[in-house]
Write a protein that holds these residues in place. Structure first.
Motif, PDB file in Angstrom:
ATOM      1  N   SER A  25      37.848 -34.191  31.128  1.00 32.89           N
ATOM      2  CA  SER A  25      37.545 -33.480  29.881  1.00 32.89           C
ATOM      3  C   SER A  25      37.326 -31.980  30.066  1.00 32.89           C
ATOM      4  CB  SER A  25      36.324 -34.112  29.196  1.00 32.89           C
ATOM      5  OG  SER A  25      35.177 -34.027  30.023  1.00 32.89           O
ATOM      6  N   PRO A  26      36.716 -31.506  31.193  1.00 30.96           N
ATOM      7  CA  PRO A  26      36.565 -30.054  31.349  1.00 30.96           C
ATOM      8  C   PRO A  26      37.898 -29.313  31.440  1.00 30.96           C
ATOM      9  CG  PRO A  26      35.106 -31.230  32.854  1.00 30.96           C
ATOM     10  CD  PRO A  26      36.063 -32.230  32.304  1.00 30.96           C
ATOM     11  N   TYR A  27      38.972 -30.032  31.745  1.00 28.46           N
ATOM     12  CA  TYR A  27      40.277 -29.387  31.911  1.00 28.46           C
ATOM     13  C   TYR A  27      41.144 -29.496  30.653  1.00 28.46           C
ATOM     14  CZ  TYR A  27      38.721 -29.692  36.721  1.00 28.46           C
ATOM     15  OH  TYR A  27      37.974 -29.587  37.864  1.00 28.46           O
ATOM     16  N   GLY A  28      40.581 -30.102  29.623  1.00 32.91           N
ATOM     17  CA  GLY A  28      41.316 -30.223  28.372  1.00 32.91           C
ATOM     18  C   GLY A  28      42.536 -31.117  28.460  1.00 32.91           C
ATOM     19  N   ILE A  29      42.512 -32.084  29.365  1.00 33.97           N
ATOM     20  CA  ILE A  29      43.664 -32.953  29.567  1.00 33.97           C
ATOM     21  C   ILE A  29      43.590 -34.141  28.616  1.00 33.97           C
ATOM     22  CG2 ILE A  29      44.867 -34.469  31.193  1.00 33.97           C
ATOM     23  CD1 ILE A  29      43.826 -32.680  33.439  1.00 33.97           C
ATOM     24  N   SER A  79      51.349 -34.509  39.697  1.00 33.82           N
ATOM     25  CA  SER A  79      49.927 -34.424  40.049  1.00 33.82           C
ATOM     26  C   SER A  79      49.187 -33.690  38.935  1.00 33.82           C
ATOM     27  CB  SER A  79      49.749 -33.677  41.370  1.00 33.82           C
ATOM     28  OG  SER A  79      50.090 -32.303  41.224  1.00 33.82           O
ATOM     29  N   LEU A  80      47.877 -33.815  38.935  1.00 36.00           N
ATOM     30  CA  LEU A  80      47.071 -33.111  37.939  1.00 36.00           C
ATOM     31  C   LEU A  80      47.204 -31.598  38.084  1.00 36.00           C
ATOM     32  CD1 LEU A  80      43.888 -35.355  38.036  1.00 36.00           C
ATOM     33  CD2 LEU A  80      45.395 -35.034  36.065  1.00 36.00           C
ATOM     34  N   ALA A  81      47.316 -31.126  39.322  1.00 30.78           N
ATOM     35  CA  ALA A  81      47.488 -29.681  39.542  1.00 30.78           C
ATOM     36  C   ALA A  81      48.794 -29.195  38.923  1.00 30.78           C
ATOM     37  CB  ALA A  81      47.453 -29.365  41.033  1.00 30.78           C
ATOM     38  N   GLU A  82      49.839 -30.038  39.009  1.00 34.72           N
ATOM     39  CA  GLU A  82      51.117 -29.667  38.388  1.00 34.72           C
ATOM     40  C   GLU A  82      51.026 -29.711  36.871  1.00 34.72           C
ATOM     41  OE1 GLU A  82      54.518 -31.110  41.534  1.00 34.72           O
ATOM     42  OE2 GLU A  82      53.404 -32.687  40.486  1.00 34.72           O
ATOM     43  N   LEU A  83      50.325 -30.713  36.347  1.00 36.87           N
ATOM     44  CA  LEU A  83      50.237 -30.873  34.891  1.00 36.87           C
ATOM     45  C   LEU A  83      49.376 -29.795  34.243  1.00 36.87           C
ATOM     46  CD1 LEU A  83      49.790 -34.747  34.799  1.00 36.87           C
ATOM     47  CD2 LEU A  83      51.784 -33.475  33.985  1.00 36.87           C
TER      48      LEU A  83
END
Length: 284
Positions: free
Chosen positions: A137-141, A224-228
């Motif tokens: 949630s902190p990353y707005g995903i 990956s999350l870093a890519e997304l």
């Protein structure tokens, strides 16, 4: 997003969560040990000798196969391909198919008892999807929970953003305990991991037809999350979010390793996991 099932939220409101953090052990911690750990904790928690537990773990360059993968017609060719690329190969004792573990993949095991209330399979999956929602949630995903059929290890509780999968969930039930396990591709290249598994299936299947339908892996559907997010998100960041979330539920966090009685159980389960793995990889 995930269904807001009441069980998903209530499960985390435990008086105490035991934390076993094994994310920094590196090459000294083999993936087979992880599955023996979860079997040990299922037994200990199922007999009420331990509070509910969250275990976090990372393993370097390992491909974890499912039981169906061990029945591939040219498995030895596929295993050799993975080893040639510098990966260890094991067969796990929970459901699903081949997945890639490396330093950029965070694994979480949520281990709870079934003593008071039967936990159906979907509820276990929903609980970990809910936990993932809180961590991100902190990353707005915003992610979807649905099967990505051309990913590796596809299942209806795949987690994806824009059709690109970053996580998958499996379960293991043993002696009154339930271990729900998720892998989260945090850093690195999702498509490179998928390319590896695609090559494994190509060499393990060749032109042989099988009754079981193995996935036709498309590297473009993995990320990956870093890519997304296009942000420098790290495993340590998600671990901080995990601890913060559990504390916010009013739970006491108890960091520990195995007790003396659990070590005896662990030795038993590790031996069993190793023997089962040897038979699955090399039945001769």
């Amino acid at each position: 997003m995930i269904k807001q099932h009441p069980f998903s939220t209530e499960l985390f409101k435990q008086p105490t969560w035991r934390i076993i953090d094994q994310t920094t052990l590196g090459s000294s911690f083999h993936a087979l040990q992880s599955f023996a750990m979860d079997d040990t904790l299922c037994t200990s928690i199922g007999s009420e000798d331990s509070p509910p537990t969250v275990r976090s773990w990372v393993h370097p360059r390992t491909v974890v196969l499912g039981i169906q993968d061990s029945r591939l017609p040219h498995l030895s060719d596929g295993v050799q391909y993975l080893k040639d690329h510098g990966y260890e190969v094991i067969v796990r004792n929970s459901g699903g198919l081949a997945v890639v573990l490396d330093e950029g993949v965070l694994n979480l095991s949520l281990i709870v008892p079934e003593i008071e209330k039967k936990i159906d399979i979907d509820s276990g999956y929903e609980a970990l999807a809910y936990l993932t929602e809180q961590l991100l949630s902190p990353y707005g995903i915003t992610f979807e929970t649905k099967e990505i059929t051309t990913s590796y290890c596809p299942g209806k509780f795949d987690l994806s953003v824009g059709g690109r999968k970053f996580a998958g969930i499996s379960q293991r039930r043993l002696r009154g305990g339930v271990a729900v396990q998720i892998y989260l591709c945090v850093t690195g290249s999702g498509s490179a991991r998928a390319e590896l598994i695609k090559g494994f299936y190509e060499r393990s299947l060749q032109t042989t037809e099988t009754k079981f339908t193995y996935p036709s892996v498309d590297p473009k559907v993995m990320a990956s999350l870093a890519e997304l997010t296009e942000e420098p998100i790290q495993i340590s960041d998600l671990m901080k979010e995990l601890f913060s979330f559990l504390k916010d539920q009013g739970s006491e966090l108890m960091s520990s390793q195995l007790t003396i009685s659990e070590i005896n159980l662990y030795d038993f389960y590790l031996k069993r996991v190793i023997e089962r793995n040897e038979k699955a990889i090399d039945p001769n």
